[in-house]
Design a protein around this motif. Structure first.
Motif, mmCIF file in Angstrom:
data_model
loop_
_atom_site.group_PDB
_atom_site.id
_atom_site.type_symbol
_atom_site.label_atom_id
_atom_site.label_comp_id
_atom_site.label_asym_id
_atom_site.label_seq_id
_atom_site.Cartn_x
_atom_site.Cartn_y
_atom_site.Cartn_z
ATOM 1 N N LEU A 24 0.850 -1.197 0.000
ATOM 2 C CA LEU A 24 0.000 0.000 0.000
ATOM 3 C C LEU A 24 0.879 1.237 0.000
ATOM 4 O O LEU A 24 2.033 1.200 0.437
ATOM 5 C CB LEU A 24 -0.906 0.015 1.242
ATOM 6 C CG LEU A 24 -1.951 -1.099 1.359
ATOM 7 C CD1 LEU A 24 -2.635 -1.008 2.722
ATOM 8 C CD2 LEU A 24 -2.977 -1.006 0.246
ATOM 9 N N ASN A 25 0.321 2.341 -0.458
ATOM 10 C CA ASN A 25 1.059 3.623 -0.441
ATOM 11 C C ASN A 25 0.832 4.299 0.907
ATOM 12 O O ASN A 25 0.388 5.439 0.968
ATOM 13 C CB ASN A 25 0.560 4.529 -1.574
ATOM 14 C CG ASN A 25 0.630 3.857 -2.918
ATOM 15 O OD1 ASN A 25 1.599 3.179 -3.226
ATOM 16 N ND2 ASN A 25 -0.408 4.022 -3.717
ATOM 17 N N PHE A 26 1.147 3.574 1.970
ATOM 18 C CA PHE A 26 0.833 4.083 3.301
ATOM 19 C C PHE A 26 1.819 3.496 4.306
ATOM 20 O O PHE A 26 2.525 2.537 4.008
ATOM 21 C CB PHE A 26 -0.611 3.685 3.672
ATOM 22 C CG PHE A 26 -1.357 4.736 4.424
ATOM 23 C CD1 PHE A 26 -1.970 5.781 3.756
ATOM 24 C CD2 PHE A 26 -1.427 4.696 5.804
ATOM 25 C CE1 PHE A 26 -2.652 6.766 4.450
ATOM 26 C CE2 PHE A 26 -2.102 5.669 6.501
ATOM 27 C CZ PHE A 26 -2.723 6.706 5.819
ATOM 28 N N SER A 27 1.838 4.055 5.511
ATOM 29 C CA SER A 27 2.702 3.532 6.563
ATOM 30 C C SER A 27 2.307 2.097 6.906
ATOM 31 O O SER A 27 1.143 1.799 7.169
ATOM 32 C CB SER A 27 2.567 4.410 7.820
ATOM 33 O OG SER A 27 3.095 3.744 8.945
ATOM 34 N N LYS A 28 3.292 1.197 6.900
ATOM 35 C CA LYS A 28 3.014 -0.210 7.212
ATOM 36 C C LYS A 28 2.471 -0.348 8.623
ATOM 37 O O LYS A 28 1.552 -1.133 8.874
ATOM 38 C CB LYS A 28 4.292 -1.041 7.088
ATOM 39 C CG LYS A 28 4.847 -1.109 5.700
ATOM 40 C CD LYS A 28 6.159 -1.876 5.711
ATOM 41 C CE LYS A 28 6.880 -1.703 4.394
ATOM 42 N NZ LYS A 28 8.196 -2.336 4.377
ATOM 43 N N TYR A 29 3.041 0.389 9.550
ATOM 44 C CA TYR A 29 2.662 0.255 10.960
ATOM 45 C C TYR A 29 1.227 0.709 11.195
ATOM 46 O O TYR A 29 0.456 0.049 11.899
ATOM 47 C CB TYR A 29 3.640 1.047 11.840
ATOM 48 C CG TYR A 29 5.067 0.635 11.615
ATOM 49 C CD1 TYR A 29 5.539 -0.589 12.103
ATOM 50 C CD2 TYR A 29 5.952 1.445 10.914
ATOM 51 C CE1 TYR A 29 6.846 -0.984 11.881
ATOM 52 C CE2 TYR A 29 7.264 1.058 10.691
ATOM 53 C CZ TYR A 29 7.702 -0.154 11.180
ATOM 54 O OH TYR A 29 8.993 -0.561 10.963
#
Length: 199
Positions: A24-29
């Motif tokens: 995803l184009n997002f923070s993994k955490y």
């Protein structure tokens, strides 16, 4: 066999959607934390819907919604849509994970109701092994997402939709008795089909 195919697909999708947050184009955490939080309402939603809906239909719809969500995520891969697109992709992925979680929970209830008592333990064990096999394959295909994010979303979405379609060939179990033997179940199925075909 159909139950095992569905079990493999559901197991694969449930774990693959969780692991695919790295694509995803997002923070993994943050993505993992949101998925973990979304699993709580998914359990309650699945339990609530089981009261009103047919098992087969609910399982099929859950799989198809999870797969469709994965395919929709492709639109926003590689940063398409900017920051807003990233949030939309996260929302779609979260919805897909909830649907996959509902399908995962329903699969156990449905499988228990599908088989008579004398083979139920063995059948549920086989279905569980199919789920675990799907779980084992999921990381391998998610890693391919590092090479092609679109490919990983397509495989997850396609297999989820396929599982939903295969589940439509399983018998409905809502409001049906749990039989002790295969002979009893086959006899009841023959009587039911005779009643439907007779004028």
């Amino acid at each position: 066999m159909k139950a095992m195919i569905v079990g493999f697909g559901v197991g694969y999708v449930y774990y693959a959607v969780q692991l695919n947050v790295e694509n995803l184009n997002f923070s993994k955490y943050l993505s993992v934390a949101i998925n973990a939080l979304l699993e709580i309402p998914a359990v309650f939603i699945g339990s609530f819907l089981l009261v009103f809906m047919n098992r087969r239909l609910l399982l099929s719809l859950s799989c198809i919604l999870a797969g469709s969500s994965c395919l929709l995520c492709i639109i926003f891969t590689n940063g398409n849509g900017g920051t807003i697109g990233n949030w939309i992709q996260l929302g779609i992925e979260g919805f897909g994970f909830m649907a996959a979680s509902v399908a995962f929970d329903i699969t156990f209830v449905y499988c228990i109701e599908l088989f008579p008592t004398n083979v139920r333990n063995f059948a549920v064990s086989l279905m569980r092994q199919a789920l675990v096999l799907g779980d084992a394959v999921a990381p391998l295909l998610v890693v391919l997402g590092r090479l092609s994010t679109t490919f990983s979303f397509m495989v997850i979405g396609g297999l989820s939709i396929l599982s939903g379609l295969v589940s439509l060939w399983l018998p409905e179990t809502k409001n049906t008795p749990l039989f002790d033997t295969l002979e009893q179940q086959e006899k009841e199925e023959k009587l039911g089909s005779h009643e439907i075909s007779s004028p």
